[in-house]
Design an enzyme around this catalytic site. Structure first.
Site, PDB file in Angstrom:
ATOM      1  N   SER A   1      28.721  35.790  31.277  1.00 54.87           N
ATOM      2  CA  SER A   1      29.393  35.140  32.406  1.00 54.87           C
ATOM      3  C   SER A   1      29.051  33.666  32.511  1.00 54.87           C
ATOM      4  CB  SER A   1      29.056  35.890  33.704  1.00 54.87           C
ATOM      5  OG  SER A   1      29.828  35.402  34.778  1.00 54.87           O
TER       6      SER A   1
ATOM      7  N   LYS B   1      36.861  39.998  39.137  1.00 59.85           N
ATOM      8  CA  LYS B   1      37.188  38.722  39.769  1.00 59.85           C
ATOM      9  C   LYS B   1      37.949  37.876  38.758  1.00 59.85           C
ATOM     10  CE  LYS B   1      32.274  37.516  39.180  1.00 59.85           C
ATOM     11  NZ  LYS B   1      31.691  38.852  39.133  1.00 59.85           N
TER      12      LYS B   1
ATOM     13  N   ASP C   1      35.926  34.452  35.102  1.00 57.76           N
ATOM     14  CA  ASP C   1      36.104  35.269  36.300  1.00 57.76           C
ATOM     15  C   ASP C   1      35.640  34.580  37.581  1.00 57.76           C
ATOM     16  OD1 ASP C   1      33.362  35.451  35.965  1.00 57.76           O
ATOM     17  OD2 ASP C   1      33.284  37.645  35.885  1.00 57.76           O
ATOM     18  N   ARG C   2      35.080  33.382  37.494  1.00 58.95           N
ATOM     19  CA  ARG C   2      34.635  32.673  38.693  1.00 58.95           C
ATOM     20  C   ARG C   2      35.434  31.393  38.878  1.00 58.95           C
ATOM     21  NH1 ARG C   2      28.554  34.039  39.857  1.00 58.95           N
ATOM     22  NH2 ARG C   2      28.313  35.907  38.561  1.00 58.95           N
TER      23      ARG C   2
END
Length: 542
Positions: free
Chosen positions: A113, A376, A281-282
């Site tokens: 991530s 997300k 995803d952020r």
């Protein structure tokens, strides 16, 4: 082509966290380490025989080599079909979409991530279930159990597969489909948003900057923002994914997206700014001279989602992680929809989304999403903001001001103390835990403690219970302090202190957040003895 069974033995430290297994890259590259974990995943889900998996990652160092290993092992374990992103690349939300679109048996997503990448930095691998979301706790617990008893793994002796060419190929008896990583995702975004309205916005002279941070979102943002909706070339900065993210830290916050922040916090800055992280995803949202906290972003998106075609019929409900501010709670109350408070970890939203109890969900750690996937989704949030601005024909600052005037403002901040000795971080948590029963009714720095507990959550869909999910201290007037140890780091322990204060006086909605939160910060420090960490200040403030 014969299947090889390789003897092995358990390796310590392979317990998946809320986002899978994350370790230093060299650990994953160690003898049998990756193979042990992959075999344990297959064994934990009842084997891979006859199954179809989506496989892809964020392109960080070791991504390509690890995918080749996973493909050989999937074939050796009898998998029928693998869908792989071209060059092994897939953003996490795009992988979730492919799992759902093709009704596969799950997916293996390679990413750490927002953590740095490189041979001396971080790597990660997680299994997503057939709903497209992170594996639930029951599955991750079973994966861990399998890592403790593994004695062998299965693989094939084959040449590396050419992942550069889109189309059909094979590994052993397993069919492999290599897909463009962007196409299916872009089609989904076109179904959700009014791309013509967004195009008209850019044609009006609207200026934007998107920092892809040399991570996976670069190709997606280039294709959609510059290629589809007409943002000028150069709108997307740092657009080429690199194995080490260009030497940067692909975490979209004010600390790590410094160049974007400098450009946006200027009277001559663009109208809108955004950034995304390592696996896409952020998101961070900015306006000219305006920073939007993730908690405020979730609240604003909830209040305005109906302006986008995909959400025009309204929302079933909304969910937030416990440390996320309570701003969205008041929006949900106004809309007459359910609002859920869950532990941190996107997997806790999955049941709510699957049961149509929630449509939007979000976390303070720069993650927002909806029921379009089970992860997300950074670029999704950016496009929803653009759709809202295109319809309302106003600025980010004006959207925030209007929102606060209507609902009040939850001043909010997160202070991260990174790479702490584990025993030091745990000692602080113990100090706070020991006070939970005696704190209610006491006054600290002028704030009265109304409630204090260790957060536990009972899933309203399946009835499962998760305990010890963070320490909450609720003060009078809507203020909160929350302590939690993060599970996303790979070096020591990360302590996160979340601070919140509600302000409803219309004349006090433009304060500096740290100043507005000063009493809550002081009270949290007093209760926890945070000075014993030996740090003069947090490593990251968001």
């Amino acid at each position: 082509m014969d299947v090889r069974t390789i003897p092995t033995s358990p390796i310590d430290g392979q317990k998946p966290g809320t986002s899978g297994l994350r370790k230093k890259t060299r650990v994953f590259m160690g003898k049998h380490y990756l193979e042990n974990f992959v075999q344990s995943v297959f064994d934990a889900i009842g084997g891979a025989a006859g199954k179809t998996f989506v496989i892809g990652g964020d392109g960080r160092y070791f991504n390509a080599a690890a995918i080749q290993t996973i493909l050989r092992m999937a074939a050796a374990n009898g998998a029928k079909h693998a869908i792989v992103g071209q060059a092994g690349l897939l953003s996490t939300p795009a992988a979730s979409h492919l799992i759902r679109k093709h009704a596969t048996d799950g997916g293996l997503i390679l990413s750490a991530s927002h953590n740095p990448g490189g041979v001396d930095e971080d790597f990660g691998l997680k299994f997503n279930a057939d709903n497209g979301g992170p594996a639930p706790e029951g599955v991750t617990d079973e994966i861990f159990r399998k890592t403790l008893e593994i004695s062998s793994y299965r693989t094939l002796d084959t040449e590396d597969l050419d992942l550069s060419a889109i189309g059909e190929t094979s590994v052993g008896q397993m069919n492999v489909t290599i897909v463009d990583p962007v196409t299916d995702y872009q089609e989904m975004m076109e179904d959700l948003f009014d791309f013509k309205a967004i195009s008209d916005l850019f044609n009006s002279g609207f200026r934007m900057r998107f920092d892809a941070m040399h991570a996976i979102t670069g190709p997606y943002a280039k294709a959609i923002l510059e290629g589809r909706v007409g943002a000028p070339e150069g709108t997307v900065m740092n657009s080429v994914p690199k194995e080490d993210f260009g030497g940067g830290h692909p975490d979209p916050n004010p600390t790590w997206a410094k160049d974007l922040m400098a450009e946006m916090m200027s009277d001559a800055g663009p109208d809108f700014g955004a950034a995304s992280d390592g696996d896409g995803d952020r998101n961070m949202i900015l306006g000219r001279n305006t920073y939007v906290s993730p908690s405020d972003s979730l609240a604003v998106l909830t209040a305005n989602a109906h302006l986008a075609p995909g959400y025009s019929k309204g929302l079933a409900g909304v969910a937030r992680s416990m440390p996320t501010s309570c701003a969205v709670d008041r929006v949900a109350e106004d809309l007459g929809i359910e609002c859920f408070e869950t532990p941190t970890g996107w997997k806790f939203f999955g049941n709510l989304l699957d049961a149509s109890r929630a449509t939007l969900c979000g976390e303070e750690s720069f993650g927002t999403g909806s029921d379009h996937v089970r992860e997300k989704d950074g670029l999704w949030a950016v496009l929803l903001w653009l759709n809202i601005l295109a319809v309302r024909k106003t600025t980010v600052a004006e959207v925030l001001s209007d929102h606060w005037q209507r609902f009040g403002r939850n001043y909010y901040s997160r202070h991260d103390y990174e790479a702490l000795p584990t025993e030091t971080a745990q000692a602080l948590m113990s100090r706070v835990t020991d006070q939970l029963k005696t704190l209610p009714g006491t006054t600290v720095h002028g704030l009265t403690v109304e409630h204090a507990d260790s957060f536990s959550y009972q899933d309203p869909v399946d009835g499962s219970t998760s305990v010890n999910q963070g320490l909450r201290i609720q003060f009078d007037g809507g203020a909160r302090a929350i302590f939690r140890l993060s599970g996303t780091g790979t070096d020591g322990a990360t302590l996160r202190l979340y601070i919140e204060a509600l302000e409803t006086d219309p004349t006090k909605l433009s304060q500096d957040p740290q100043q507005a939160l000063s009493r809550v910060i002081a009270a949290a420090h007093n209760i926890s003895g945070i000075e014993k960490l030996g740090r003069d200040a947090p490593d990251v403030v968001t």
